[in-house]
Design an enzyme around this catalytic site. Structure first.
Site, short mmCIF file in Angstrom:
data_model
loop_
_atom_site.label_atom_id
_atom_site.label_comp_id
_atom_site.label_asym_id
_atom_site.label_seq_id
_atom_site.Cartn_x
_atom_site.Cartn_y
_atom_site.Cartn_z
N ASP A 74 -2.92 2.61 -6.20
CA ASP A 74 -1.85 2.51 -4.92
C ASP A 74 -1.69 1.55 -4.27
O ASP A 74 -1.07 1.42 -3.09
CB ASP A 74 -2.15 3.88 -4.14
CG ASP A 74 -3.28 3.68 -3.38
OD1 ASP A 74 -4.35 3.00 -3.82
OD2 ASP A 74 -3.76 4.30 -2.48
N GLU A 75 -2.46 0.36 -4.70
CA GLU A 75 -2.17 -0.99 -3.97
C GLU A 75 -2.22 -2.23 -4.66
O GLU A 75 -2.96 -2.10 -5.87
CB GLU A 75 -3.75 -0.98 -2.91
CG GLU A 75 -4.02 -0.40 -2.01
CD GLU A 75 -5.24 -0.85 -1.20
OE1 GLU A 75 -5.20 -1.67 -0.55
OE2 GLU A 75 -6.25 0.06 -1.56
N ASP A 109 0.90 -1.09 0.08
CA ASP A 109 -0.05 -0.07 -0.08
C ASP A 109 0.98 1.31 0.01
O ASP A 109 1.62 1.32 1.03
CB ASP A 109 -0.96 -0.13 1.23
CG ASP A 109 -1.83 1.00 1.28
OD1 ASP A 109 -1.89 1.69 0.21
OD2 ASP A 109 -2.65 0.94 2.21
#
Lengths: 415, 366
Positions: free
Chosen positions: A103-104, A9
């Protein structure tokens, strides 16, 4: 074979990218916002979070909490480009990379252990690589036997964390953990569980299958497994992802509007954007959904399914208009969204009438022009000077292909 | 004002009128059905502002004059429960109505009937005559092809053309076309045409099943008017010019077969079992003496089904949307279907004689 899953993350991703690109923002409280006046904070830097600035706040609320906060208009292409480069780093350690959002990611590193000693070593190497290539970007990494637990682990230490959950520790870790800490259990579901006297994962894991099935249907069984930390869902690499289920766009308006003509113009713009992306990916669909958010933030979606598959903006607009015409507007509108679902790919029904075929050719010609000169270089007269939609990552963005992410919808999500 | 009517008559008439009432309307009064008595005749009126229906209610007795607008759904529920009753009395007084029948009564609040929308005069001057049942059947044969996108305007309606002793109805959703022709009685030899809202015509199917017999049909500048023995239906026409449908009916398709409708319906339906939302396509192949339908879908499977067909031309294969074929076959009541096919990119023609035809474009794979 026991699986080893990693969840990565990126910490305060959009804000960190902005600080990386612009040294004058480094070490300062910043908030990334959409391009229009009334947008909300999509991410804030850790310096801003220290003042209580959170995702989903209006920029005025953010200013009130942190008067010297620097507001930065989000730049979609920077984030998607960074994500693509990050994925290249991850791919050095395993080919099984699932981009969950911009973003993950999830990585299945089970097969990579013989090459790199252990998962912690891989995680540290990834962190080193990110530091080497991106400087200020940091990430929190969770390592566990499942996606569910890996996600939980990455949330346990932020920023720049590395947490490993070993199988032998799962039971004791979950025993007193509140259920809403688990990925997939939101506040509403947690409330329902609380009404059954289930507040912790330990209680959830011991709950009666029949009772939960009665209350939640087929997910009841899955909830119990989640409470026990069991999750067999695989890490799905991009090339194995199933086709998109829907394609859509939404936008928060610069000001609340009540005038129907204005609303219709925005619906046309969104329909054009959706149609453009459908055609780009070879899709057409027959269900059009219209989402409206009122000034009081109440949000609802209405949809209509038609007999034919469509992918041109005008027809999507006409169906959305049918939906809109059946809605009695109660308040001024703050956000509008249009999406198309019930998709099929790569086959098109040729129109019967020559005039309709000619219209289709015009749409393709417009696509060619927009491909060459940029989005909305050519469009309907009604939409002239109206295209201001930079704050939103394409709802179906993926490093390749499509998947939905919308900054306006990321309220409440920790970044 | 008071009327006496049988439970059956009241329920039939009221539910017919109530079926045109919109489920949500800008004005509350539009969610009601007007009951009015003038000159000892009871009449029900309902409208959604596009279509207006008037229905003369058979009564046993009528007293006084006046009216009321009754809430459509609630009142209809009551009449449905009492539909088996021999007699229902409807007494209208200031602002409310008392419904009385065996075993009880209801007092229902209503709206002022004078506030109900009126059409004082239509712009229709000429009429032709056709049996209501035939008209309802014509609607059935084209309504399936009409676009469900209301905002698409002309394609969301059925084009009607009256000329000489023929009435033609045409429906299209841009990708397919359905045409049906029938004979009419046109003593004035009038010619008229217009695009009628599909809602009006599908309502008319219900109307003619209640009001059997000859129907007068007239088309004006902006309205279409149907008059039957028990009532009338008036609807706004859809503005716009319908495309010249005759131009897209293939004239030179050289591959012709005649097949049994039920056999074709059966294999197309079976083939569609192994299609899904993503792959809603069937392959249509003609070889010597045989028509084969093939379908396949990822994660589902495949099907290959064939029927005998008198065909000795070159092999032909094309892909079509099975729903388009099924819609036509289901609406048809003919025993045999003639299929005329051209080149791969040409429209296919399905016909039953020359009175009912369906034209559809193939599906294009990229």
């Amino acid at each position: 074979m026991k699986r080893i899953i990693m969840h990565i993350d990126m910490n305060a991703f959009f804000a960190s990218v902005e600080q990386q690109m612009n040294p004058s923002l480094r070490g300062k409280p910043i908030a990334v916002i959409g391009s229009n006046e009334r947008t909300v904070v999509t991410t804030s830097s850790y310096e801003a979070r220290a003042y209580g600035v959170k995702t989903g706040m209006t920029k005025y609320e953010a200013k009130r909490l942190c008067p010297h906060i620097m507001l930065v208009a989000g730049n979609t292409s920077r984030y998607t480009d960074t994500c693509r480069r990050l994925v290249k780093i991850y791919s050095r350690y395993t080919p099984i990379v699932e981009v969950y959002s911009v973003d993950e990611v999830f990585l299945d590193v089970t097969g990579s252990i013989p090459l790199f000693a252990d998962a912690e070593t891989i995680a540290k190497k990834i962190k080193q690589d990110i530091r080497k290539y991106f400087g200020r970007l940091t990430c929190s990494i969770g390592i566990a036997p499942s996606k569910l637990l890996a996600k939980l682990a990455s949330d346990m230490k932020k920023p720049d964390g590395l947490v490993v959950i070993h199988e032998k520790d799962v039971r004791s870790l979950l025993e007193n953990l509140p259920v809403q800490e688990l990925w997939g259990i939101g506040s509403k579901l947690a409330e329902h569980l609380a009404s059954l006297g289930i507040n912790t994962c330990g209680e959830l894991g011991r709950a009666s299958v029949q009772r939960l099935k009665h209350k939640f249907g087929i997910i009841g069984e899955r909830l119990i497994l989640m409470g026990q930390g069991i999750d067999d869902s695989p890490v799905i690499p991009m090339e194995k992802e199933s086709d998109a289920k829907s394609v859509g766009h939404s936008m928060t308006l610069e000001e609340d509007i009540s005038d129907r003509e204005d609303i219709e113009r925005y619906v046309l713009q969104l329909s054009e954007m959706v149609g453009r992306r459908l055609r780009k990916e070879g899709y057409s669909g027959r269900t059009v959904s219209l989402t409206l958010r009122y000034s009081d933030f109440s949000t609802f979606t209405r949809r209509k399914t038609i007999g034919i598959h469509i992918n041109d903006g005008i027809n999507i607009y006409f169906v959305a208009l049918d939906v809109l015409n059946a809605i009695k507007l109660c308040h001024p509108v703050r956000l509008i969204g249009v999406s198309v679902s019930n998709l099929h790919k790569n086959h098109f029904q040729t129109p019967l009438f020559p005039a309709e075929r000619a219209k289709q050719q015009v749409v393709y010609a417009m696509d060619e022009i927009n491909n060459r000169y940029g989005e909305f270089s050519i469009t309907w007269g009604t939409l002239m000077n109206r295209y201001h939609h930079k704050g939103v990552i394409s709802p179906a963005w993926r490093p390749k292909g499509v998947k939905c992410i919308n900054l306006a919808n990321q309220m409440g999500k920790k970044m | 004002m008071k009327i006496l009517s049988s439970g059956t008559a009241l329920h039939k008439g009221f539910s017919l009128a109530a079926s045109i009432v919109p489920s949500s309307a800008m004005k509350q009064i539009l969610q009601g059905v007007k009951l009015e008595v003038t000159n000892n005749l009871a009449e029900l009126t309902a409208t959604d502002l596009e279509v207006l229906v008037k229905y003369r209610l058979p009564t046993k007795a009528c007293e006084g004059e006046g009216g009321i607008v009754l809430p459509a759904s609630r009142t209809n529920n009551i009449f449905r429960e009492w539909s088996g009753n021999e007699e229902i009395s409807v007494l209208v007084e200031e602002g409310h109505c008392t419904l009385q029948s065996k075993g009880g009564q209801f007092k229902i609040l209503g709206d002022d009937h004078l506030q109900f929308p009126k059409i004082s005069k239509t712009d229709v001057t000429d009429f032709v005559e056709i049996d209501g049942e035939i008209l309802g059947n014509m609607v059935e044969k084209v309504a399936y092809a009409v676009s469900s996108i209301k905002a698409l305007s002309i394609y969301s309606g059925i084009a009607i053309k009256i000329s000489g002793d023929t009435m033609i109805m045409v429906g299209s959703d841009m990708n397919r076309l359905a045409v049906v022709k029938r004979k009419i009685h046109n003593p004035g030899n009038v010619t008229m045409s217009g695009i009628a809202a599909v809602k009006c015509l599908t309502f008319l199917q219900r109307f003619v099943s209640e009001c059997k017999g000859i129907l007068k049909v007239g088309i004006g500048e902006s309205q279409i008017h149907f008059i039957g023995e028990k009532g009338e239906v008036i609807s706004q026409l859809i503005e716009g010019k319908y495309p010249n449908y005759e131009d897209v009916i293939p004239k030179n398709n050289d591959k012709k077969i005649e097949v049994n409708r039920n056999e074709l319906l059966s294999i197309v339906r079976m083939a569609s079992f192994v299609t899904n939302e993503e792959y809603r396509v069937i392959e249509f192949s003609l070889t010597q003496g045989k028509l084969t339908i093939f379908s396949t879908a990822a994660n589902v499977g495949e099907a290959s089904l064939e029927i005998d067909a008198q065909y000795d031309g070159p092999d032909y294969t094309n892909t079509f949307n099975p729903d388009y074929i099924l819609d036509f076959l289901k609406a048809s009541d003919s025993e045999t279907i003639t299929i005329e096919l051209g080149e791969v990119n040409d429209a296919a023609l399905f016909r039953t004689g020359h009175e009912e035809i369906n034209v559809m474009m193939p599906v294009d794979w990229k």
